[in-house]
Motif scaffolding. Structure first.
Motif, PDB file in Angstrom:
ATOM      1  N   ILE A  12      -6.965  -3.944   3.874  1.00 10.31           N
ATOM      2  CA  ILE A  12      -6.800  -2.528   3.543  1.00 10.31           C
ATOM      3  C   ILE A  12      -5.936  -1.911   4.625  1.00 10.31           C
ATOM      4  N   LEU A  15      -6.996   3.913   3.687  1.00  9.88           N
ATOM      5  CA  LEU A  15      -8.079   4.311   2.794  1.00  9.88           C
ATOM      6  C   LEU A  15      -8.356   5.774   3.055  1.00  9.88           C
ATOM      7  N   LEU A  73      -6.090   4.308  -1.865  1.00 12.08           N
ATOM      8  CA  LEU A  73      -6.271   3.053  -1.153  1.00 12.08           C
ATOM      9  C   LEU A  73      -4.944   2.294  -1.197  1.00 12.08           C
TER      10      LEU A  73
END
Length: 140
Positions: A12, A15, A73
């Motif tokens: 990721i 976020l 995201l």
């Protein structure tokens, strides 16, 4: 994994969940079923046969309402193409379809976790994204 590529790493990159105040939260709680999921895929070559693929999910309200929450995201995959892969159309299908089918369950879970801990525990994505169908509609 395919015979044409291997995902070397995935993570990721960004976020974000934004609900400006309690009044907005209460409003969104009643109208979150109207929110849309948008997917954007951006890729760039890092070096020979290695591509960075950013898959961006945005869950947001397209209406004119002033009371909105925004959830986003960005998930990055580092993809190594096999040496035999030279055709631009094959690379395009790998990036837009094959990699997405492989990583999407993780991304979907991460976005749902964000929504749930942001105070919207009942949110579910009922319709599954069919990357093969989307790819074929756009390029065939």
């Amino acid at each position: 994994m395919s015979e044409n590529y291997k995902i070397m790493s995935k993570f990721i990159k960004d976020l974000s969940g934004e609900t400006p105040d309690f009044e907005t939260y209460l409003y969104v709680k009643d109208f979150i079923s109207k929110y849309q999921l948008n997917i954007e895929i951006i890729s760039k070559a890092l070096k020979a046969q290695v591509i960075e693929v950013d898959t961006i999910l945005k869950f947001h309200d397209d209406s004119d309402s002033k009371k909105k929450s925004h959830f986003e995201l960005t998930y990055t995959s580092i993809v190594k193409l096999n040496e035999e892969v030279k055709d631009k159309n094959i690379v395009q299908k790998i990036v837009l379809c094959d990699v997405q089918k492989e990583i999407f369950p993780e991304i979907e879970k991460a976005l749902l976790n964000l929504l749930h801990i942001s105070g919207y525990p009942d949110v579910k994505f009922l319709k599954k994204v069919d990357f093969e169908e989307l790819y074929n509609k756009k390029f065939n």
